[in-house]
Design a protein around this motif. Structure first.
Motif, PDB file in Angstrom:
ATOM      1  N   LEU A 240       0.825  -1.202   0.000  1.00 11.95           N
ATOM      2  CA  LEU A 240       0.000   0.000   0.000  1.00 11.95           C
ATOM      3  C   LEU A 240       0.864   1.258   0.000  1.00 11.95           C
ATOM      4  O   LEU A 240       0.540   2.250  -0.662  1.00 11.95           O
ATOM      5  CB  LEU A 240      -0.921   0.004   1.223  1.00 11.95           C
ATOM      6  N   ILE A 241       1.951   1.223   0.738  1.00  9.07           N
ATOM      7  CA  ILE A 241       2.850   2.379   0.816  1.00  9.07           C
ATOM      8  C   ILE A 241       3.398   2.720  -0.557  1.00  9.07           C
ATOM      9  O   ILE A 241       3.503   3.892  -0.926  1.00  9.07           O
ATOM     10  CB  ILE A 241       3.996   2.098   1.810  1.00  9.07           C
ATOM     11  N   ALA A 242       3.750   1.685  -1.327  1.00  5.06           N
ATOM     12  CA  ALA A 242       4.308   1.916  -2.664  1.00  5.06           C
ATOM     13  C   ALA A 242       3.307   2.653  -3.550  1.00  5.06           C
ATOM     14  O   ALA A 242       3.663   3.567  -4.304  1.00  5.06           O
ATOM     15  CB  ALA A 242       4.705   0.588  -3.306  1.00  5.06           C
ATOM     16  N   GLY A 243       2.037   2.254  -3.502  1.00  6.59           N
ATOM     17  CA  GLY A 243       0.984   2.968  -4.210  1.00  6.59           C
ATOM     18  C   GLY A 243       1.104   2.978  -5.712  1.00  6.59           C
ATOM     19  O   GLY A 243       0.653   3.921  -6.374  1.00  6.59           O
ATOM     20  N   ASN A 244       1.716   1.935  -6.298  1.00  5.93           N
ATOM     21  CA  ASN A 244       1.830   1.875  -7.755  1.00  5.93           C
ATOM     22  C   ASN A 244       1.576   0.450  -8.232  1.00  5.93           C
ATOM     23  O   ASN A 244       1.381  -0.456  -7.430  1.00  5.93           O
ATOM     24  CB  ASN A 244       3.204   2.384  -8.221  1.00  5.93           C
ATOM     25  N   SER A 245       1.610   0.277  -9.529  1.00  8.15           N
ATOM     26  CA  SER A 245       1.307  -1.039 -10.112  1.00  8.15           C
ATOM     27  C   SER A 245       2.557  -1.865 -10.395  1.00  8.15           C
ATOM     28  O   SER A 245       2.477  -2.922 -11.007  1.00  8.15           O
ATOM     29  CB  SER A 245       0.518  -0.861 -11.413  1.00  8.15           C
ATOM     30  N   GLY A 246       3.728  -1.399  -9.938  1.00  4.41           N
ATOM     31  CA  GLY A 246       4.974  -2.088 -10.254  1.00  4.41           C
ATOM     32  C   GLY A 246       5.019  -3.516  -9.784  1.00  4.41           C
ATOM     33  O   GLY A 246       5.575  -4.395 -10.459  1.00  4.41           O
ATOM     34  N   HIS A 247       4.433  -3.783  -8.632  1.00  5.96           N
ATOM     35  CA  HIS A 247       4.442  -5.145  -8.095  1.00  5.96           C
ATOM     36  C   HIS A 247       3.675  -6.099  -8.993  1.00  5.96           C
ATOM     37  O   HIS A 247       4.026  -7.264  -9.134  1.00  5.96           O
ATOM     38  CB  HIS A 247       3.846  -5.165  -6.689  1.00  5.96           C
ATOM     39  N   ALA A 248       2.599  -5.615  -9.616  1.00  9.22           N
ATOM     40  CA  ALA A 248       1.811  -6.460 -10.518  1.00  9.22           C
ATOM     41  C   ALA A 248       2.465  -6.557 -11.890  1.00  9.22           C
ATOM     42  O   ALA A 248       2.376  -7.595 -12.562  1.00  9.22           O
ATOM     43  CB  ALA A 248       0.393  -5.909 -10.649  1.00  9.22           C
ATOM     44  N   CYS A 249       3.141  -5.483 -12.292  1.00  7.11           N
ATOM     45  CA  CYS A 249       3.736  -5.443 -13.636  1.00  7.11           C
ATOM     46  C   CYS A 249       4.795  -6.508 -13.852  1.00  7.11           C
ATOM     47  O   CYS A 249       5.096  -6.865 -14.999  1.00  7.11           O
ATOM     48  CB  CYS A 249       4.340  -4.069 -13.910  1.00  7.11           C
TER      49      CYS A 249
END
Length: 422
Positions: free
Chosen positions: A312-321
């Motif tokens: 949640l802290i990251a707040g981006n889609s990079g983990h899914a990408c």
């Protein structure tokens, strides 16, 4: 030609803003837990996702007992963290990493790479034993544990062609910048695939790889005819055992791989929902966390919520990408640089096989499809996907035993590098 200066690491502390924390807590307090689902039989309660009663319990714990500031303080007091800017393919990414130098003479550099749905905290239970073993005769390590690009405090790439090869290159640059021209690497999940790619791309630097997940294509019938026919017989003989290597792999691919398809095709669309809903993120991650552990390990409420918080802290889609590596042109590169290319004989390969992992292959298969030089292979009776969390002492022992089995000349060279002043 302009020579770029070597970037300098900057010390890092976790410090989530009060406004973001307030927003997350508010969303937790007002979240609705969907119920009224199908009543599943005993033993199948998780077949359609995390059960409502489990989710209700976790929400209540988050609302009334979970203390992020205490977790934040623990992380900051235990782990020495840094960030560093790394240039790759015309963009600069700030990479977050843990770096513990051992005080022991003869310590060698080790990169530890996490995966999904994990994070850099996967190194937390093993880092002290690796850097400063209680037994002075045991091998010690200088441990570097980066957050994958787009995960937690590492920048995501804006390049749609950013791939597993890109991550491998960034990790190699990180180790070189830290003063480790040669090193060894360990990983599970995506970490296993990243470290294997590093060994293929940079065998002169990444001179040893140990993994606790062994993804591999079937043996080639024209390159290894005998092994191919042995594979066919083995598959027929063991395929019906749902708890065996092949049976568990088949179960995962047919019944539990929907997350991979969604993240691999629509990571941005999915992330709107997950980054906006703490309960949604927790449910998404916790579902897979549950199914990948052995039955004698139980995730605590604090562990589960903390892992969700870090996404949640990251707040981006990079983990899914990262799952787009299974699609299109990047899938071709994935096959070319990982699945269809064995690690060379100049790299010492080791593997720890835990029965509740979903991607395990036998040693004879790995010898044909993963690495030419397997110096260590150990199969365990207990344990799952998250070896460093579930079986930290076992994994540490395996890493040490693998190191002992490595080429002595390589180990001596690594020890000399480890002595260098940074």
């Amino acid at each position: 030609m302009t020579i770029m200066p070597i970037p300098t690491p900057t010390p890092f502390k976790v410090n989530v803003s009060d406004s973001l924390l307030s927003y997350i807590n508010g969303r937790v307090n007002t979240a609705r837990i969907s119920g009224g689902g199908v009543k599943l039989p005993p033993g199948r309660e998780w077949a359609r996702g995390i059960p409502p009663d489990t989710m209700t319990h976790l929400q209540e714990y988050w609302k009334t007992k979970y203390d992020w500031r205490a977790v934040e303080a623990r992380i900051n007091s235990h782990l020495r963290m840094f960030t560093i800017p790394i240039q790759h393919d015309k963009e600069e990414l700030t990479i977050h990493f843990v770096h513990h130098r051992s005080s022991r003479d003869g310590a060698i550099p080790l990169l530890f790479q996490h995966g999904w749905p994990g994070n850099f905290l996967e190194v937390e239970k093993i880092i002290d034993s690796l850097t400063n073993p209680k037994d002075p005769s045991q091998q010690a390590y200088h441990v570097v544990a980066p957050s994958l690009p787009g995960f937690v405090f590492s920048d995501p790439s804006t390049n749609p062609n950013f791939s597993l090869l890109s991550i491998a290159s960034i990790n190699n640059k990180l180790m070189l910048y830290l003063g480790y021209p040669k090193y060894i690497a360990q990983g599970g999940d995506w970490g296993s695939m990243v470290t294997r790619t590093m060994a293929v791309q940079f065998p002169g630097s990444c001179v040893g790889v140990h993994v606790n997940m062994t993804v591999a294509p079937p043996p080639s019938w024209w390159r290894a005819t005998v092994v191919f026919f042995w594979f066919i017989l083995w598959a027929i003989w063991t395929g019906k055992d749902k708890g065996g290597k092949l049976g568990r792999m088949q179960w995962w691919m047919t019944e539990e791989s929907g997350y991979s398809e969604i993240q691999g095709t629509k990571p941005q669309a999915l992330s709107y929902a997950l980054t906006d809903s703490p309960i949604g993120m927790l449910a998404w991650l916790r579902d897979k966390m549950e199914l990948l552990i052995d039955d004698d390990y139980k995730w605590t409420e604090e562990e589960s919520i903390t892992w969700a918080m870090l996404y949640l802290i990251a707040g981006n889609s990079g983990h899914a990408c990262i799952y787009t590596n299974f699609k299109g042109e990047k899938l071709k590169m994935f096959n070319d640089y990982l699945l269809n290319k064995r690690i060379s004989k100049d790299v010492d390969f080791g593997a720890s096989i835990f029965p509740k992992e979903v991607f395990n292959v036998p040693r004879w298969w790995a010898k044909t499809s993963i690495a030419q030089n397997i110096v260590f292979w150990r199969e365990h009776d207990k344990g799952g996907h998250f070896a460093s969390v579930e079986r930290p002492d076992v994994l540490v022992k395996d890493i040490r035993d693998w190191t002992v089995a490595m080429n002595p000349g390589r180990i001596q060279e690594l020890k000399k590098i480890g002595k260098a002043k940074l």
